[in-house]
Design a protein around this motif. Sequence first.
Motif, PDB file in Angstrom:
ATOM      1  N   GLY A  63      14.962 -64.554  16.129  1.00 25.57           N
ATOM      2  CA  GLY A  63      15.710 -63.395  16.554  1.00 25.57           C
ATOM      3  C   GLY A  63      15.071 -62.522  17.610  1.00 25.57           C
ATOM      4  N   LEU A  64      16.021 -61.494  17.774  1.00 26.22           N
ATOM      5  CA  LEU A  64      15.682 -60.673  18.966  1.00 26.22           C
ATOM      6  C   LEU A  64      15.542 -59.198  18.472  1.00 26.22           C
ATOM      7  N   ASN A  65      14.902 -58.415  18.918  1.00 22.21           N
ATOM      8  CA  ASN A  65      14.960 -57.004  18.450  1.00 22.21           C
ATOM      9  C   ASN A  65      15.563 -56.159  19.844  1.00 22.21           C
ATOM     10  N   VAL A  66      16.748 -55.748  19.799  1.00 27.57           N
ATOM     11  CA  VAL A  66      17.266 -54.888  20.787  1.00 27.57           C
ATOM     12  C   VAL A  66      17.328 -53.587  20.423  1.00 27.57           C
ATOM     13  N   MET A  67      17.663 -52.670  21.345  1.00 30.24           N
ATOM     14  CA  MET A  67      17.725 -51.285  21.227  1.00 30.24           C
ATOM     15  C   MET A  67      18.624 -50.440  22.607  1.00 30.24           C
ATOM     16  N   THR A  68      19.046 -49.620  22.068  1.00 32.97           N
ATOM     17  CA  THR A  68      19.638 -48.581  22.913  1.00 32.97           C
ATOM     18  C   THR A  68      18.809 -47.022  22.823  1.00 32.97           C
ATOM     19  N   PHE A  69      18.696 -46.466  23.921  1.00 31.81           N
ATOM     20  CA  PHE A  69      17.538 -45.529  23.922  1.00 31.81           C
ATOM     21  C   PHE A  69      18.180 -44.588  24.987  1.00 31.81           C
ATOM     22  N   ASN A  70      18.709 -43.383  24.485  1.00 30.10           N
ATOM     23  CA  ASN A  70      18.785 -42.154  25.800  1.00 30.10           C
ATOM     24  C   ASN A  70      17.733 -41.420  25.743  1.00 30.10           C
ATOM     25  N   MET A  71      16.867 -41.527  27.010  1.00 31.39           N
ATOM     26  CA  MET A  71      15.532 -40.915  27.105  1.00 31.39           C
ATOM     27  C   MET A  71      15.479 -39.313  27.333  1.00 31.39           C
ATOM     28  N   ARG A  72      16.625 -38.871  27.845  1.00 22.49           N
ATOM     29  CA  ARG A  72      16.986 -37.696  27.888  1.00 22.49           C
ATOM     30  C   ARG A  72      16.134 -37.383  29.397  1.00 22.49           C
ATOM     31  N   TYR A  73      16.917 -36.984  30.286  1.00 22.41           N
ATOM     32  CA  TYR A  73      16.341 -36.771  31.705  1.00 22.41           C
ATOM     33  C   TYR A  73      15.292 -35.822  31.848  1.00 22.41           C
ATOM     34  N   ASP A  74      14.199 -35.955  32.668  1.00 20.53           N
ATOM     35  CA  ASP A  74      12.970 -35.108  33.089  1.00 20.53           C
ATOM     36  C   ASP A  74      13.449 -33.702  33.490  1.00 20.53           C
ATOM     37  N   ASN A  75      13.674 -32.868  32.331  1.00 18.42           N
ATOM     38  CA  ASN A  75      14.127 -31.354  32.686  1.00 18.42           C
ATOM     39  C   ASN A  75      13.181 -30.508  32.737  1.00 18.42           C
ATOM     40  N   PRO A  76      12.548 -29.832  33.626  1.00 17.44           N
ATOM     41  CA  PRO A  76      11.731 -28.963  33.810  1.00 17.44           C
ATOM     42  C   PRO A  76      11.702 -27.785  32.379  1.00 17.44           C
ATOM     43  N   GLU A  77      13.061 -27.438  32.118  1.00 18.86           N
ATOM     44  CA  GLU A  77      13.506 -26.437  31.135  1.00 18.86           C
ATOM     45  C   GLU A  77      13.231 -26.876  29.772  1.00 18.86           C
ATOM     46  N   ASP A  78      13.002 -28.024  29.548  1.00 20.56           N
ATOM     47  CA  ASP A  78      12.896 -28.510  28.175  1.00 20.56           C
ATOM     48  C   ASP A  78      11.700 -27.897  27.277  1.00 20.56           C
ATOM     49  N   GLY A  79      10.708 -27.349  28.135  1.00 18.14           N
ATOM     50  CA  GLY A  79       9.538 -26.857  27.610  1.00 18.14           C
ATOM     51  C   GLY A  79       8.598 -27.860  26.927  1.00 18.14           C
ATOM     52  N   GLU A  80       8.202 -27.498  25.555  1.00 18.61           N
ATOM     53  CA  GLU A  80       7.434 -28.529  24.904  1.00 18.61           C
ATOM     54  C   GLU A  80       8.185 -30.003  24.812  1.00 18.61           C
ATOM     55  N   ASN A  81       9.387 -30.130  24.926  1.00 16.33           N
ATOM     56  CA  ASN A  81      10.042 -31.242  24.818  1.00 16.33           C
ATOM     57  C   ASN A  81      10.255 -32.148  26.164  1.00 16.33           C
ATOM     58  N   ASN A  82       9.678 -31.478  27.020  1.00 16.74           N
ATOM     59  CA  ASN A  82       9.529 -32.033  28.498  1.00 16.74           C
ATOM     60  C   ASN A  82       9.057 -33.555  28.506  1.00 16.74           C
ATOM     61  N   TRP A  83       9.612 -34.197  29.443  1.00 13.23           N
ATOM     62  CA  TRP A  83       9.271 -35.659  29.294  1.00 13.23           C
ATOM     63  C   TRP A  83       7.822 -36.075  29.458  1.00 13.23           C
ATOM     64  N   MET A  84       6.833 -34.905  30.131  1.00 12.75           N
ATOM     65  CA  MET A  84       5.422 -35.230  30.012  1.00 12.75           C
ATOM     66  C   MET A  84       4.642 -35.280  28.795  1.00 12.75           C
ATOM     67  N   TYR A  85       5.465 -34.656  27.941  1.00 15.64           N
ATOM     68  CA  TYR A  85       5.045 -34.792  26.522  1.00 15.64           C
ATOM     69  C   TYR A  85       5.619 -35.710  25.620  1.00 15.64           C
ATOM     70  N   ARG A  86       6.706 -36.550  26.242  1.00 15.16           N
ATOM     71  CA  ARG A  86       7.372 -37.194  25.245  1.00 15.16           C
ATOM     72  C   ARG A  86       7.114 -38.741  25.762  1.00 15.16           C
ATOM     73  N   ARG A  87       6.538 -39.020  26.777  1.00 16.58           N
ATOM     74  CA  ARG A  87       6.606 -40.309  27.397  1.00 16.58           C
ATOM     75  C   ARG A  87       5.775 -41.241  26.967  1.00 16.58           C
ATOM     76  N   ASP A  88       4.650 -40.937  26.340  1.00 17.13           N
ATOM     77  CA  ASP A  88       3.958 -41.801  25.578  1.00 17.13           C
ATOM     78  C   ASP A  88       4.353 -42.184  24.065  1.00 17.13           C
ATOM     79  N   ARG A  89       5.043 -41.124  23.415  1.00 21.11           N
ATOM     80  CA  ARG A  89       5.790 -41.486  22.177  1.00 21.11           C
ATOM     81  C   ARG A  89       7.157 -42.215  22.604  1.00 21.11           C
ATOM     82  N   ALA A  90       7.719 -42.252  23.548  1.00 21.52           N
ATOM     83  CA  ALA A  90       8.926 -43.132  23.825  1.00 21.52           C
ATOM     84  C   ALA A  90       8.445 -44.609  24.059  1.00 21.52           C
ATOM     85  N   ALA A  91       7.234 -44.731  24.724  1.00 24.69           N
ATOM     86  CA  ALA A  91       6.700 -46.026  24.968  1.00 24.69           C
ATOM     87  C   ALA A  91       6.416 -46.550  23.548  1.00 24.69           C
TER      88      ALA A  91
END
Length: 282
Positions: free
Chosen positions: A22-50
């Motif tokens: 079998g294969l595990n497949v995924m779709t994942f909208n990562m949310r673009y790197d938006n400085p206005e996202d504050g604590e949800n900015n990509w720099m805080y999420r990238r490790d969790r996303a990976a």
Amino acid sequence: MKRLIYLLAAVMTACAAAPQAGLNVMTFNMRYDNPEDGENNWMYRRDRAAEVVTSHRIDVFGTQEVLSGQLHDLLDRLPGYEAVGVGREDGRERGEYCAVFYRTDRFTRVESGTFWLSETPEAAGSLGWDGACERTATWAVLRDRKSGAEFFFIDTHLDHVGEQARREGVSLLLRRIVAMSGGRPVILTGDFNAEPSSEVIAHVTRNGLLHDAKAIAAQVAGTPWSFSDFGAIPEGERPLIDYIFTGDRVAVDRYEVLPDTLDGGYVSDHAPVMAAIRFVKP
């Protein structure tokens, strides 16, 4: 000698009848790197996303809204994966990618490419119909290193404003899948900006070429929604807009909308959607 022949025949029959891994497949909208996202900015999420990818042992996945810097962040955090795709604005690195990631220890990439959801699909940066943004689809033919089996994987992100752009985008996707898949099993992933009851999703599955993985899965788990806007939308109003579609000869053992949070923080404003699938003989 006859006994040996019978034993060999029995082994060959058993191997032919055995299901493919079998294969595990995924779709994942990562949310673009938006400085206005504050604590949800990509720099805080990238490790969790990976970590979502690695912890669920995803073999191949389609992404949306990934900018060039995010693409490289993910590749740095996902050793053993490669990605294909281009920025939607110039066909190189500008703008959002619909990047396809895959495990290199398991697959060889046979061919791949990107086209635009527009009246001129090969024109980089072309805007389609009444769309508010440039929209693309990235595809890859992948070959299993052990079995030699090949499949066609395609990922997209439909427009969030233009109704005609979504409708015509689906028509283009279906035509390209027929023309380019070469009879291989098909997996389509993406953010379709449309709910399951919409005409857009009915259009995807109407001709029987593709099936909603959730509808045919042996097991279904997770929330009924995939978009929370970092929790800003009340839970009862959150829509399901992220999908995995499969063609014939693809069995879906499990479908799951994964949590949009991990270790106390959001992975994205969308929840990742995954499916455990198998390719089956016709």
